[in-house]
Motif scaffolding. Structure first.
Motif, PDB file in Angstrom:
ATOM      1  N   GLY A  22      14.949  17.566  -5.966  1.00  0.00           N
ATOM      2  CA  GLY A  22      13.895  16.685  -5.476  1.00  0.00           C
ATOM      3  C   GLY A  22      12.812  17.430  -4.731  1.00  0.00           C
ATOM      4  O   GLY A  22      12.335  18.489  -5.153  1.00  0.00           O
ATOM      5  N   GLY A  23      12.421  16.873  -3.561  1.00  0.00           N
ATOM      6  CA  GLY A  23      11.369  17.475  -2.763  1.00  0.00           C
ATOM      7  C   GLY A  23      11.717  18.861  -2.264  1.00  0.00           C
ATOM      8  O   GLY A  23      10.836  19.721  -2.128  1.00  0.00           O
ATOM      9  N   TRP A  24      13.023  19.092  -2.008  1.00  0.00           N
ATOM     10  CA  TRP A  24      13.433  20.423  -1.566  1.00  0.00           C
ATOM     11  C   TRP A  24      13.126  21.462  -2.647  1.00  0.00           C
ATOM     12  O   TRP A  24      12.603  22.539  -2.362  1.00  0.00           O
ATOM     13  N   ALA A  25      13.461  21.124  -3.883  1.00  0.00           N
ATOM     14  CA  ALA A  25      13.201  22.054  -4.988  1.00  0.00           C
ATOM     15  C   ALA A  25      11.707  22.247  -5.206  1.00  0.00           C
ATOM     16  O   ALA A  25      11.245  23.364  -5.505  1.00  0.00           O
ATOM     17  N   GLU A  50       0.856  -1.196   0.000  1.00  0.00           N
ATOM     18  CA  GLU A  50       0.000   0.000   0.000  1.00  0.00           C
ATOM     19  C   GLU A  50       0.889   1.242   0.000  1.00  0.00           C
ATOM     20  O   GLU A  50       1.690   1.424   0.923  1.00  0.00           O
ATOM     21  N   PRO A  51       0.793   2.099  -1.016  1.00  0.00           N
ATOM     22  CA  PRO A  51       1.602   3.329  -1.008  1.00  0.00           C
ATOM     23  C   PRO A  51       1.243   4.198   0.192  1.00  0.00           C
ATOM     24  O   PRO A  51       0.084   4.316   0.565  1.00  0.00           O
ATOM     25  N   MET A  52       2.254   4.783   0.793  1.00  0.00           N
ATOM     26  CA  MET A  52       2.044   5.712   1.906  1.00  0.00           C
ATOM     27  C   MET A  52       1.953   7.130   1.358  1.00  0.00           C
ATOM     28  O   MET A  52       2.454   7.418   0.268  1.00  0.00           O
ATOM     29  N   PRO A  53       1.319   8.044   2.109  1.00  0.00           N
ATOM     30  CA  PRO A  53       1.258   9.436   1.637  1.00  0.00           C
ATOM     31  C   PRO A  53       2.650   9.980   1.361  1.00  0.00           C
ATOM     32  O   PRO A  53       3.599   9.724   2.126  1.00  0.00           O
ATOM     33  N   VAL A  68      10.072  15.275   1.253  1.00  0.00           N
ATOM     34  CA  VAL A  68      11.407  15.019   0.717  1.00  0.00           C
ATOM     35  C   VAL A  68      11.589  13.583   0.252  1.00  0.00           C
ATOM     36  O   VAL A  68      12.145  13.328  -0.807  1.00  0.00           O
ATOM     37  N   THR A  69      11.119  12.607   1.040  1.00  0.00           N
ATOM     38  CA  THR A  69      11.370  11.200   0.748  1.00  0.00           C
ATOM     39  C   THR A  69      10.234  10.592  -0.050  1.00  0.00           C
ATOM     40  O   THR A  69       9.082  10.556   0.405  1.00  0.00           O
ATOM     41  N   ASP A  70      10.546  10.110  -1.240  1.00  0.00           N
ATOM     42  CA  ASP A  70       9.566   9.436  -2.087  1.00  0.00           C
ATOM     43  C   ASP A  70       9.729   7.920  -1.970  1.00  0.00           C
ATOM     44  O   ASP A  70      10.752   7.425  -1.508  1.00  0.00           O
ATOM     45  N   GLY A  71       8.722   7.187  -2.418  1.00  0.00           N
ATOM     46  CA  GLY A  71       8.832   5.739  -2.511  1.00  0.00           C
ATOM     47  C   GLY A  71       8.618   4.992  -1.218  1.00  0.00           C
ATOM     48  O   GLY A  71       9.073   3.856  -1.062  1.00  0.00           O
ATOM     49  N   PRO A  93      13.267   4.102   1.269  1.00  0.00           N
ATOM     50  CA  PRO A  93      14.572   4.082   0.599  1.00  0.00           C
ATOM     51  C   PRO A  93      15.697   4.289   1.610  1.00  0.00           C
ATOM     52  O   PRO A  93      15.596   5.126   2.509  1.00  0.00           O
ATOM     53  N   HIS A  94      16.758   3.507   1.481  1.00  0.00           N
ATOM     54  CA  HIS A  94      17.906   3.650   2.381  1.00  0.00           C
ATOM     55  C   HIS A  94      18.618   4.966   2.084  1.00  0.00           C
ATOM     56  O   HIS A  94      18.793   5.347   0.927  1.00  0.00           O
TER      57      HIS A  94
END
Length: 289
Positions: free
Chosen positions: A255-258, A25-28, A32-35, A46-47
């Motif tokens: 990424g999320g910061w941008a 199940e994908p999480m919201p 910054v962190t995807d996946g 993701p590590h």
């Protein structure tokens, strides 16, 4: 499992149970962190460079008896970090009306206080937290601060787990690192009160009184009078640093910061800074009388 018998975090391998990988199940999405996904009773992330430092911190919290954080189980065959799923409800973005509850706000403050108490004494040794990309101290020096406490530093409504109207857990330790309890608790209040220009109020939150809500938080956490008087200045300093760090991270990490920078977070931070400066006196009055 006692600390002496626990497998080192860099040696833990998580083996999925038969059929577990079909229950995904994908999480919201985070800022910054995807996946991030939920797989059965676990969360896969993701590590990252700070993952093992966070894992040791979570071990420490478990040993300290703090029940409101996930447990690090190891890395799965795809190299992702595997943590226990903390059941409950997290607010969306923007937070729903139920997150306005004063009782919930007070429980958030008490949860953060318990987290800080449990964190005391933890010193990352085998896997230190990597230096922040923007090399400036996140904390205004003060001789009364207990420096060096490992803190969460991102206790937003989206990262607090709520059950039966009470904050019971905190997740997403991606930004954890050394700070002070006051800095981390003030940062939490910034998000939960929230402290921001009224022009940036979330939909449905326009009538919330930030002075009353800040007092609820301060009383529940247990800020001293000296800390209460520091709130405006510390908040202004934190906003100035946040602006520079967000701009730096957007330009260098992307990424999320941008995405956040392009969405106007820099302007929001500047308006918060101006609002804190304009309301410094009323904030201190609300906190101390």
């Amino acid at each position: 499992m006692s600390p002496a018998r626990r497998v080192p975090v860099d040696s833990r391998v998580y083996t999925p149970a038969p059929g577990e990988e079909s229950d995904v199940e994908p999480m919201p999405a985070g800022d910054v962190t995807d996946g991030v996904v939920r797989v059965g009773g676990t969360v896969r992330r993701p590590h990252q460079p700070q993952s093992l430092a966070v894992a040791e911190y979570l071990d420490w919290l478990e040993d300290a008896g703090f029940e409101g954080s996930p447990r690090f189980l190891g890395r799965d065959p795809r190299g992702r970090d595997v943590l226990t799923f903390v059941p409950g409800q997290c607010a969306g973005s923007p937070p729903e009306a139920w997150a306005q509850s004063g009782d919930l706000l007070a429980s958030v403050a008490r949860l953060v206080r318990r987290l800080h108490t449990a964190s005391a004494g933890f010193v990352p040794r085998a896997h230190p937290f990597p230096p922040r990309p923007f090399p400036r101290s996140p904390v205004r020096p003060n001789p009364t601060d207990a420096a060096g406490l490992i803190c969460h530093l991102d206790i937003t409504p989206q990262n607090v787990v709520v059950r039966d109207g009470r904050a019971t857990g905190v997740v997403d330790f991606d930004l954890a690192g050394p700070a002070t309890a006051f800095h981390d608790s003030l940062n939490t209040a910034m998000h939960w009160v929230p402290l921001r220009d009224p022009a940036d109020a979330w939909p449905g939150w326009e009538d919330q009184d930030p002075f009353r809500r800040l007092r609820i938080f301060a009383d529940a956490y247990g800020w001293t009078e000296e800390e209460r008087r520091r709130v405006p200045g510390a908040g202004i300093d934190a906003a100035a640093l946040s602006y520079e760090r967000m701009r730096h991270n957007a330009a260098t990490l992307g990424g999320g910061w941008a995405r956040m920078w392009d969405d106007g977070v820099g302007g929001l931070i500047r308006r918060r800074q101006d609002w804190l400066a304009a309301n410094a006196g009323p904030l201190v009055t609300a906190l101390t009388t």
